[in-house]
Design a protein around this motif. Sequence first.
Motif, PDB file in Angstrom:
ATOM      1  N   GLY A 225     123.119  37.701 -25.095  1.00 57.68           N
ATOM      2  CA  GLY A 225     123.004  38.604 -23.957  1.00 57.68           C
ATOM      3  C   GLY A 225     121.844  39.581 -24.090  1.00 57.68           C
ATOM      4  O   GLY A 225     121.382  39.897 -25.189  1.00 57.68           O
ATOM      5  N   SER A 226     121.364  40.063 -22.940  1.00 58.51           N
ATOM      6  CA  SER A 226     120.246  41.008 -22.917  1.00 58.51           C
ATOM      7  C   SER A 226     120.627  42.355 -23.527  1.00 58.51           C
ATOM      8  O   SER A 226     119.791  43.021 -24.158  1.00 58.51           O
ATOM      9  CB  SER A 226     119.765  41.201 -21.474  1.00 58.51           C
ATOM     10  OG  SER A 226     120.819  41.682 -20.642  1.00 58.51           O
ATOM     11  N   ASP A 227     121.897  42.772 -23.341  1.00 60.69           N
ATOM     12  CA  ASP A 227     122.333  44.038 -23.926  1.00 60.69           C
ATOM     13  C   ASP A 227     122.323  43.961 -25.453  1.00 60.69           C
ATOM     14  O   ASP A 227     121.996  44.942 -26.130  1.00 60.69           O
ATOM     15  CB  ASP A 227     123.736  44.401 -23.428  1.00 60.69           C
ATOM     16  CG  ASP A 227     123.728  44.894 -21.987  1.00 60.69           C
ATOM     17  OD1 ASP A 227     122.638  45.251 -21.497  1.00 60.69           O
ATOM     18  OD2 ASP A 227     124.797  44.913 -21.366  1.00 60.69           O
ATOM     19  N   TYR A 228     122.690  42.804 -25.977  1.00 59.77           N
ATOM     20  CA  TYR A 228     122.641  42.610 -27.427  1.00 59.77           C
ATOM     21  C   TYR A 228     121.205  42.753 -27.932  1.00 59.77           C
ATOM     22  O   TYR A 228     120.945  43.427 -28.947  1.00 59.77           O
ATOM     23  CB  TYR A 228     123.197  41.241 -27.792  1.00 59.77           C
ATOM     24  CG  TYR A 228     122.954  40.833 -29.228  1.00 59.77           C
ATOM     25  CD1 TYR A 228     123.705  41.379 -30.264  1.00 59.77           C
ATOM     26  CD2 TYR A 228     121.956  39.904 -29.542  1.00 59.77           C
ATOM     27  CE1 TYR A 228     123.464  41.010 -31.585  1.00 59.77           C
ATOM     28  CE2 TYR A 228     121.720  39.532 -30.849  1.00 59.77           C
ATOM     29  CZ  TYR A 228     122.473  40.082 -31.869  1.00 59.77           C
ATOM     30  OH  TYR A 228     122.227  39.729 -33.174  1.00 59.77           O
ATOM     31  N   GLU A 229     120.247  42.162 -27.219  1.00 61.61           N
ATOM     32  CA  GLU A 229     118.845  42.270 -27.606  1.00 61.61           C
ATOM     33  C   GLU A 229     118.362  43.716 -27.501  1.00 61.61           C
ATOM     34  O   GLU A 229     117.591  44.191 -28.343  1.00 61.61           O
ATOM     35  CB  GLU A 229     117.986  41.361 -26.714  1.00 61.61           C
ATOM     36  CG  GLU A 229     118.294  39.876 -26.843  1.00 61.61           C
ATOM     37  CD  GLU A 229     118.006  39.339 -28.239  1.00 61.61           C
ATOM     38  OE1 GLU A 229     117.133  39.922 -28.923  1.00 61.61           O
ATOM     39  OE2 GLU A 229     118.653  38.351 -28.634  1.00 61.61           O
ATOM     40  N   SER A 230     118.820  44.426 -26.477  1.00 64.34           N
ATOM     41  CA  SER A 230     118.440  45.835 -26.322  1.00 64.34           C
ATOM     42  C   SER A 230     118.988  46.683 -27.464  1.00 64.34           C
ATOM     43  O   SER A 230     118.318  47.596 -27.955  1.00 64.34           O
ATOM     44  CB  SER A 230     118.942  46.374 -24.984  1.00 64.34           C
ATOM     45  OG  SER A 230     118.343  45.703 -23.900  1.00 64.34           O
ATOM     46  N   ALA A 231     120.215  46.380 -27.898  1.00 67.16           N
ATOM     47  CA  ALA A 231     120.805  47.115 -29.019  1.00 67.16           C
ATOM     48  C   ALA A 231     119.980  46.919 -30.285  1.00 67.16           C
ATOM     49  O   ALA A 231     119.753  47.872 -31.042  1.00 67.16           O
ATOM     50  CB  ALA A 231     122.243  46.655 -29.233  1.00 67.16           C
ATOM     51  N   LEU A 232     119.517  45.704 -30.507  1.00 66.25           N
ATOM     52  CA  LEU A 232     118.657  45.449 -31.657  1.00 66.25           C
ATOM     53  C   LEU A 232     117.349  46.222 -31.526  1.00 66.25           C
ATOM     54  O   LEU A 232     116.835  46.772 -32.524  1.00 66.25           O
ATOM     55  CB  LEU A 232     118.379  43.950 -31.795  1.00 66.25           C
ATOM     56  CG  LEU A 232     119.582  43.042 -32.096  1.00 66.25           C
ATOM     57  CD1 LEU A 232     119.120  41.594 -32.209  1.00 66.25           C
ATOM     58  CD2 LEU A 232     120.298  43.477 -33.375  1.00 66.25           C
ATOM     59  N   HIS A 233     116.811  46.263 -30.313  1.00 69.93           N
ATOM     60  CA  HIS A 233     115.551  46.971 -30.081  1.00 69.93           C
ATOM     61  C   HIS A 233     115.694  48.457 -30.397  1.00 69.93           C
ATOM     62  O   HIS A 233     114.792  49.065 -30.989  1.00 69.93           O
ATOM     63  CB  HIS A 233     115.111  46.779 -28.629  1.00 69.93           C
ATOM     64  CG  HIS A 233     113.914  47.596 -28.247  1.00 69.93           C
ATOM     65  ND1 HIS A 233     112.637  47.292 -28.663  1.00 69.93           N
ATOM     66  CD2 HIS A 233     113.806  48.730 -27.492  1.00 69.93           C
ATOM     67  CE1 HIS A 233     111.795  48.184 -28.192  1.00 69.93           C
ATOM     68  NE2 HIS A 233     112.474  49.067 -27.467  1.00 69.93           N
ATOM     69  N   PHE A 234     116.816  49.056 -30.006  1.00 60.96           N
ATOM     70  CA  PHE A 234     117.042  50.476 -30.247  1.00 60.96           C
ATOM     71  C   PHE A 234     117.636  50.753 -31.634  1.00 60.96           C
ATOM     72  O   PHE A 234     117.964  51.899 -31.949  1.00 60.96           O
ATOM     73  CB  PHE A 234     117.974  51.062 -29.176  1.00 60.96           C
ATOM     74  CG  PHE A 234     117.307  51.284 -27.843  1.00 60.96           C
ATOM     75  CD1 PHE A 234     116.359  52.271 -27.682  1.00 60.96           C
ATOM     76  CD2 PHE A 234     117.645  50.505 -26.746  1.00 60.96           C
ATOM     77  CE1 PHE A 234     115.747  52.484 -26.463  1.00 60.96           C
ATOM     78  CE2 PHE A 234     117.037  50.704 -25.509  1.00 60.96           C
ATOM     79  CZ  PHE A 234     116.081  51.695 -25.367  1.00 60.96           C
ATOM     80  N   ASN A 235     117.775  49.687 -32.442  1.00 63.32           N
ATOM     81  CA  ASN A 235     118.322  49.827 -33.795  1.00 63.32           C
ATOM     82  C   ASN A 235     119.729  50.419 -33.770  1.00 63.32           C
ATOM     83  O   ASN A 235     120.094  51.259 -34.603  1.00 63.32           O
ATOM     84  CB  ASN A 235     117.399  50.699 -34.658  1.00 63.32           C
ATOM     85  CG  ASN A 235     117.640  50.494 -36.137  1.00 63.32           C
ATOM     86  OD1 ASN A 235     118.075  49.421 -36.571  1.00 63.32           O
ATOM     87  ND2 ASN A 235     117.369  51.516 -36.920  1.00 63.32           N
TER      88      ASN A 235
END
Length: 261
Positions: A225-235
């Motif tokens: 999911g895109s939210d999962y990728e965003s969480a990784l981006h924001f550490n």
Amino acid sequence: MAQAKSAQFTVGKLDAGMAGLLTDDYQLIEFPAVLLPKGVVLGSIVNINVDRDREAEKRQRCEFRELQEHILLEFGTNQPKAPVIRIGHTTQTWAIIEWEPLDLASAELRSLHLYRDGQRMMQAMPSTPEAANSIRAVKTTGLDVDHEYEFKIEMRTSAGVFFSNTVTTRTHKLDNLIGVCVCFGECDSQEEIENLKETVKRIGASWTDQVSLSATHFITRFKTGSDYESALHFNIPVVKPDWLLACEANGKLQPAIKFYV
């Protein structure tokens, strides 16, 4: 025009675009050859008239004064304003510092720096006005639990250095879960997510539908999911739902490392 003056010269040398002109009393002056009449050779006699153009001088002085006034109005009157900051969110180990849109007037932004308790931090900060006024927040991590901190921002510009106001915050104790703000990813069912939201309410925490700097944990069972990728981006720590249940069972914040997806 006034004060016209004329002088006669003999061309004594022509070299590299310059002419050596001799006066009657054998004084030598250098003169741009391009300004001499066509056909001039060594030994030619030329008359040079020199006039003072007072009207042109007056016109240039007026234009120069207008330029000075424009520069003063554009760069000397409007000065950059000191940044205005506030505490956005605080947890047990980090805090978010937010700021109002930066007002640089006509100056250039050189750099932004975060200070904690009077010490300049090696904190990554936006490097352009566009980025600074788009993000308008920075997360500072590695804070001690239940400890008070003071923060301010230094803004270096081509017009000088400006410091923001100082803000104070205190990190939470481990049993204070108010600062916890979770975001939900994909779980086994929507019912499971609703049950987890009830757990969030019981422990005094909060949740958000959008992954952002303020989110402390991302709860999911799947790495999709895109939210999962965003969480990784924001550490942001990505944990299983069991982490939230463990926080409630123990009455305090639990280490995320045991519950990583």
